[in-house]
Structure formats: structure tokens, C-alpha cells
Design a protein around this motif. Structure first.
Motif, short mmCIF file in Angstrom:
data_model
loop_
_atom_site.label_atom_id
_atom_site.label_comp_id
_atom_site.label_asym_id
_atom_site.label_seq_id
_atom_site.Cartn_x
_atom_site.Cartn_y
_atom_site.Cartn_z
N MET A 5 46.58 43.16 43.28
CA MET A 5 46.60 43.30 41.89
C MET A 5 46.02 42.30 40.97
N HIS A 6 46.00 41.03 41.25
CA HIS A 6 45.50 40.01 40.32
C HIS A 6 43.94 40.38 40.35
N LYS A 7 43.39 40.72 41.58
CA LYS A 7 41.90 40.81 41.38
C LYS A 7 41.53 42.18 40.77
N PHE A 8 42.51 43.38 40.80
CA PHE A 8 42.48 44.52 39.87
C PHE A 8 42.33 43.92 38.27
N PHE A 9 42.79 42.89 37.87
CA PHE A 9 42.76 42.58 36.41
C PHE A 9 41.62 41.86 36.51
N ASP A 10 41.28 40.87 37.39
CA ASP A 10 40.06 39.90 37.35
C ASP A 10 38.80 40.68 37.37
N TYR A 11 38.71 41.97 37.91
CA TYR A 11 37.49 42.76 37.95
C TYR A 11 37.33 43.23 36.48
#
Length: 215
Positions: free
Chosen positions: A126-132
């Protein structure tokens, strides 16, 4: 090696009758699936209509298949994992009339359907989803419909897909920034019919997006 010429059959109306169609959006966007040498491929066929086909003809908009390739090349430079196009081609019938194909390999399971994707143990995804999202916005790529269906999980990695709503702009107004954040918040609200802890997490991530972008 994949014979890309094989996919040209998808321009043939007669041969389409034997193809495995998953979805058909009023013949403007049709999605097929086919297994070749053990690999699953998704074939998207685009046929622009009305204002869109005129805008494409005059160079005011990109064809959707070509747009996917365009965004893919930008994401490559940013180091963002995504489902890359295997084959993109356009069949121009006349100045206005055209159809195009986008072929991709199966990229995994949609994030929203991934087992327990909303649980704490999967927060890395999920964190990566928003990082992108943050990385793209900082580099002039603005997703106007960023949602869990537009990200796939495979081998514990997150891959973006479906770039139709991704826009590129050099000059970004305050109004446009608010529009992007509003669309993100709305999408997260629609996705949340879950535990309060997860809803609070999503709200905190949207706040993080605002803070890191300075919006």
C-alpha cells in the motif's frame, strides 16, 4: 519468441468471432485474453469515436494504445514498476478512422483483490502504491483515476497498469492540483467499505501525498 504479427488478426472482424472476449465497452474498447506458449496475454482493441477520433486525427490527443506506450517509457525512466506493452500498433483506415491494439502479458492479481491487501502485513504494498503516485506527480504525470484496480501484485511486487487516465502537463495550476487530490480522495473513499483502521490509514496516506507534493 512472440510473433507480433499474429495479433493483427484482431483487426479482422471475421476472425474476432473466434477470440475470447472478456469485456466490450460499446465497441470502443474491447478486451480479449489469449494463452500463447503457456503465457497469458491481454489484447485491448481501441476504436475512437466522435470527438476523440477527430482530436487524435489532428494531433490534439494520443491514441490510447500509443498513450500507454508513451506513459510506459516515462515510467521506465522513473524506475516505476509497471506492466510493459508487448506490442502496440495502429491500423489507420482513413484520416479520421483508425483502430489500435495494445498487447500486455498477465501482470498479476489486482491490488484490491489481493488476499488481505488491507491488513497491516501488506502495508508495504500500500505504501508503494502511494509512493508511485507521489513520484509520478513530481515528474509531470498525473493519474486522474488512481485506484486499486490499476495496480497488480505479482511475486510480492506492485505493478501499475491501465494508463488511460494518466495525463502529462508541464504547467500545473492550483485548480488542477486540487482536482487531482479530490479525485484521489474520492477514489479512496469509494474503495474503503472496510475496517475503520484501514480507512484511517488511507486518509493518512492522502495527507502524506499532500504534504510531500506541497499541495
Amino acid at each position: 519468441m512472440l510473433n507480433k504479427e499474429y495479433f493483427l488478426d484482431y483487426f479482422d472482424k471475421e476472425k474476432l468471432k473466434d477470440k475470447n472476449c472478456l469485456r466490450n465497452y460499446k465497441n470502443r474498447r474491447t478486451i480479449f485474453v489469449e494463452k500463447i506458449d503457456g503465457e497469458k496475454y491481454y489484447i485491448k482493441k481501441y476504436v475512437p469515436h466522435k470527438q476523440r477520433k477527430r482530436a487524435i486525427a489532428f494531433g490534439l490527443r494520443r491514441d490510447r494504445a500509443e498513450h500507454y506506450k508513451f506513459i510506459s517509457e516515462k515510467l521506465d525512466k522513473l524506475g516505476i514498476e509497471h506492466v510493459k506493452p508487448e506490442f502496440v500498433t495502429v491500423n489507420r483506415k482513413s484520416f479520421f478512422e483508425r483502430e489500435s491494439l495494445l498487447v500486455t502479458k498477465d501482470g498479476g492479481t489486482p491490488l484490491g483483490e489481493f488476499p488481505d491487501f488491507d491488513k497491516i502485513q501488506n502495508r508495504k504494498l500500500m505504501h508503494k502504491f502511494f509512493d508511485y503516485f507521489i513520484i509520478m506527480c513530481k515528474n509531470g504525470i498525473f493519474p486522474t483515476d488512481y485506484n486499486f484496480g490499476g495496480a497488480l501484485v505479482k511475486d510480492d511486487k506492485l505493478y501499475l497498469i491501465d494508463f488511460d487516465p494518466y495525463r502529462t502537463k508541464l504547467v500545473v495550476t492550483k485548480k488542477f492540483k486540487e482536482y487531482i487530490i479530490h479525485k484521489l480522495e474520492r477514489r479512496m473513499y469509494l474503495e474503503t467499505k472496510r475496517e475503520k483502521e484501514f480507512e484511517d490509514y488511507l486518509k493518512s496516506q492522502v495527507s502524506r501525498v499532500r504534504k510531500e507534493l506541497g499541495w
